[in-house]
Scaffold this motif. Sequence first.
Motif, PDB file in Angstrom:
ATOM      1  N   GLU A  61       0.839  -1.205   0.000  1.00 28.70           N
ATOM      2  CA  GLU A  61       0.000   0.000   0.000  1.00 28.70           C
ATOM      3  C   GLU A  61       0.862   1.239   0.000  1.00 28.70           C
ATOM      4  O   GLU A  61       2.092   1.146   0.068  1.00 28.70           O
ATOM      5  CB  GLU A  61      -0.892  -0.002   1.241  1.00 28.70           C
ATOM      6  CG  GLU A  61      -0.247  -0.624   2.454  1.00 28.70           C
ATOM      7  CD  GLU A  61      -0.038   0.264   3.643  1.00 28.70           C
ATOM      8  OE1 GLU A  61      -0.058  -0.261   4.762  1.00 28.70           O
ATOM      9  OE2 GLU A  61       0.158   1.489   3.465  1.00 28.70           O
ATOM     10  N   CYS A  62       0.210   2.395  -0.033  1.00 27.47           N
ATOM     11  CA  CYS A  62       0.965   3.653  -0.006  1.00 27.47           C
ATOM     12  C   CYS A  62       0.824   4.339   1.344  1.00 27.47           C
ATOM     13  O   CYS A  62       1.329   5.437   1.537  1.00 27.47           O
ATOM     14  CB  CYS A  62       0.469   4.577  -1.111  1.00 27.47           C
ATOM     15  SG  CYS A  62      -1.126   5.322  -0.773  1.00 27.47           S
ATOM     16  N   THR A  63       0.103   3.725   2.275  1.00 33.20           N
ATOM     17  CA  THR A  63      -0.201   4.272   3.608  1.00 33.20           C
ATOM     18  C   THR A  63      -1.181   5.437   3.527  1.00 33.20           C
ATOM     19  O   THR A  63      -1.424   6.128   4.509  1.00 33.20           O
ATOM     20  CB  THR A  63       1.076   4.686   4.380  1.00 33.20           C
ATOM     21  OG1 THR A  63       2.060   3.689   4.170  1.00 33.20           O
ATOM     22  CG2 THR A  63       0.838   4.748   5.878  1.00 33.20           C
ATOM     23  N   GLY A  64      -1.777   5.633   2.355  1.00 26.69           N
ATOM     24  CA  GLY A  64      -2.735   6.725   2.204  1.00 26.69           C
ATOM     25  C   GLY A  64      -3.979   6.554   3.052  1.00 26.69           C
ATOM     26  O   GLY A  64      -4.621   7.544   3.415  1.00 26.69           O
ATOM     27  N   CYS A  65      -4.341   5.314   3.367  1.00 34.17           N
ATOM     28  CA  CYS A  65      -5.543   5.097   4.181  1.00 34.17           C
ATOM     29  C   CYS A  65      -5.335   5.656   5.587  1.00 34.17           C
ATOM     30  O   CYS A  65      -6.202   6.341   6.132  1.00 34.17           O
ATOM     31  CB  CYS A  65      -5.890   3.614   4.245  1.00 34.17           C
ATOM     32  SG  CYS A  65      -6.080   2.847   2.638  1.00 34.17           S
ATOM     33  N   GLU A 132      -4.735  -2.877   6.353  1.00 31.50           N
ATOM     34  CA  GLU A 132      -4.501  -1.835   5.342  1.00 31.50           C
ATOM     35  C   GLU A 132      -3.453  -2.383   4.375  1.00 31.50           C
ATOM     36  O   GLU A 132      -2.387  -2.827   4.804  1.00 31.50           O
ATOM     37  CB  GLU A 132      -3.992  -0.561   6.036  1.00 31.50           C
ATOM     38  CG  GLU A 132      -3.704   0.583   5.094  1.00 31.50           C
ATOM     39  CD  GLU A 132      -3.299   1.865   5.838  1.00 31.50           C
ATOM     40  OE1 GLU A 132      -3.491   1.931   7.074  1.00 31.50           O
ATOM     41  OE2 GLU A 132      -2.790   2.789   5.180  1.00 31.50           O
ATOM     42  N   GLN A 172      -8.700   0.166  -0.925  1.00 31.85           N
ATOM     43  CA  GLN A 172      -8.876  -0.717  -2.063  1.00 31.85           C
ATOM     44  C   GLN A 172      -7.863  -1.862  -2.056  1.00 31.85           C
ATOM     45  O   GLN A 172      -8.164  -2.975  -2.470  1.00 31.85           O
ATOM     46  CB  GLN A 172      -8.712   0.126  -3.333  1.00 31.85           C
ATOM     47  CG  GLN A 172      -9.621  -0.240  -4.453  1.00 31.85           C
ATOM     48  CD  GLN A 172     -11.092  -0.200  -4.066  1.00 31.85           C
ATOM     49  OE1 GLN A 172     -11.499   0.539  -3.170  1.00 31.85           O
ATOM     50  NE2 GLN A 172     -11.881  -1.000  -4.741  1.00 31.85           N
ATOM     51  N   CYS A 173      -6.659  -1.601  -1.556  1.00 27.76           N
ATOM     52  CA  CYS A 173      -5.620  -2.637  -1.560  1.00 27.76           C
ATOM     53  C   CYS A 173      -6.024  -3.795  -0.649  1.00 27.76           C
ATOM     54  O   CYS A 173      -5.879  -4.960  -1.004  1.00 27.76           O
ATOM     55  CB  CYS A 173      -4.288  -2.055  -1.094  1.00 27.76           C
ATOM     56  SG  CYS A 173      -3.763  -0.637  -2.061  1.00 27.76           S
ATOM     57  N   GLY A 221     -12.193   2.316  -1.201  1.00 29.81           N
ATOM     58  CA  GLY A 221     -11.730   3.679  -1.483  1.00 29.81           C
ATOM     59  C   GLY A 221     -10.221   3.711  -1.550  1.00 29.81           C
ATOM     60  O   GLY A 221      -9.549   2.972  -0.839  1.00 29.81           O
ATOM     61  N   CYS A 222      -9.720   4.550  -2.411  1.00 33.20           N
ATOM     62  CA  CYS A 222      -8.258   4.651  -2.561  1.00 33.20           C
ATOM     63  C   CYS A 222      -7.862   6.108  -2.440  1.00 33.20           C
ATOM     64  O   CYS A 222      -7.620   6.760  -3.429  1.00 33.20           O
ATOM     65  CB  CYS A 222      -7.836   4.066  -3.913  1.00 33.20           C
ATOM     66  SG  CYS A 222      -6.058   3.905  -4.148  1.00 33.20           S
ATOM     67  N   PRO A 223      -7.851   6.647  -1.199  1.00 34.52           N
ATOM     68  CA  PRO A 223      -8.123   5.980   0.074  1.00 34.52           C
ATOM     69  C   PRO A 223      -9.583   6.151   0.485  1.00 34.52           C
ATOM     70  O   PRO A 223     -10.336   6.894  -0.145  1.00 34.52           O
ATOM     71  CB  PRO A 223      -7.228   6.765   1.040  1.00 34.52           C
ATOM     72  CG  PRO A 223      -7.292   8.174   0.503  1.00 34.52           C
ATOM     73  CD  PRO A 223      -7.386   8.040  -0.998  1.00 34.52           C
TER      74      PRO A 223
HETATM   75 FE1  FSX Z   1      -4.153   1.370  -1.115  1.00 35.53          FE
HETATM   76 FE2  FSX Z   1      -4.093   2.585   1.464  1.00 35.53          FE
HETATM   77 FE3  FSX Z   1      -4.912   3.466  -2.339  1.00 35.53          FE
HETATM   78 FE4  FSX Z   1      -3.020   4.167  -0.876  1.00 35.53          FE
HETATM   79  O1  FSX Z   1      -2.692   2.599   2.496  1.00 35.53           O
HETATM   80  S1  FSX Z   1      -6.182   2.151  -1.032  1.00 35.53           S
HETATM   81  S2  FSX Z   1      -2.790   2.621  -2.539  1.00 35.53           S
HETATM   82  S3  FSX Z   1      -4.570   5.580  -1.558  1.00 35.53           S
HETATM   83  O2  FSX Z   1      -3.844   4.206   0.772  1.00 35.53           O
HETATM   84  O3  FSX Z   1      -3.952   0.930   0.738  1.00 35.53           O
END
Ligand code: FSX
Length: 412
Positions: A61-65, A132, A172-173, A221-223
């Motif tokens: 993931e990108c940690t965006g959540c 997450e 979403q991940c 959701g992303c995020p």
């Molecule tokens: Fe995924 Fe979460 Fe998209 Fe990022 O950590 S939902 S890549 S915005 O944020 O897991």
Amino acid sequence: MGRENFPDRFKHLDFMKMDRRTFLKAVGALGASLFLQTYRSDIVKALEFAETRIVWIHGGECTGCSESLLNGGEPDVLQAFDRLNIRLEYHELLLGQQGIYVDGEMVNTSELNSEILFEEVIEEAGYILVVEGAIANGPKGTGKYIILGGKTYKDIFRKAAENASLIVAVGQCATNGGVNSADSDIKDLMDFRGVAFTMEDGEKGMLQELGIEKPVININGCPPHPDWMLLTLGAVVLGKIKIPDDLPEVLDQWLRPKVFFPPDSVIHDNCPRRGFYDKGEFDTVVSGEKCLWKLGCKAPYTHADCAIRRWNGYHSLCPQSGSPCISCVSPGFPDSSRPFFQEIEDVGIAGTNIDTVAKVAIGASLLAVGAHAIRRVAVKEAPEGKEPEEAPGKEPEEVPGKKAGKDEGEDQ
Ligand code: FSX
């Protein structure tokens, strides 16, 4: 619309006597901030003796959540958890300790070493596990494409899942694989899984792969919006959603809370640019102020309350700030949304041009473009001579192995 515009009709209700439907209406209509403020004393009363433990783990993931959750504002996530009597026992981003070396040796105490802490907290069963990020199953089922502290994330997830009372997959991940599972040359090799689903399949989530059965709530959701995460956890913690008995009624077929992902409405219904759509006025280059349909906006078939709730302190949402909706809450995202910035199709229902469709009555035009958009993304291009197959942009009647939610449009 700022938070001051949230309806106040729920303020005078007796929280303790609210049934689940009213409660869910309240959390749907109020932001997390206003909800927690409005019902502060009731919540304190309800939680006097109850403490809920949360273990929050991170994979691909990108940690965006977590970033989104931290953007929740007032109260911030730690204040909210405090009010809900939630003990956040483990969260790699928010906890201080990571693994402290002294004289070249890793310190083996839970205060200084997150790996030790993790092992300790999951020993005692009964926590809510928040997941997450996607879980790598590749290569060949070993899970070695994500290694954390010498262990596969697949194994870390398995251990944490086994003792959890509920799993909440955020983003979403974690729900469907997300960007990790986007089409690429290495997609099959990596074999990223969501907790209960993949991007294409309702039966190949990591829980099924591991043979573990647990109740699951998906916050897509992303995020995801911070309210979707906080209020879902709040509803569970306060006992307003009984686990697992209430889940078939409050979740849709993709295990998303219907209160935030309403089956009977789409973002397009309440888009602040909707007036331009109805007049048939479309932007064809970015940075304009008209309807974004021709720039690929997916709001006409995206089930989420973004246009009512709004983001960033309840002020805006993607189309409002100039970006077409990319339907990041759809189970097939991102592949079902690509290409992001191209009009889905410029031909409407029965050969009617979208410009024409947009100029007729509001209801008819929405129906036409909505139905057409859904059909267009729900059918993958089929190889010559083969029947087209359903893509995850179309939500099935029932997910294999899961009990579907109630009929669309039913009151929640
Ligand atoms: Fe995924 Fe979460 Fe998209 Fe990022 O950590 S939902 S890549 S915005 O944020 O897991």
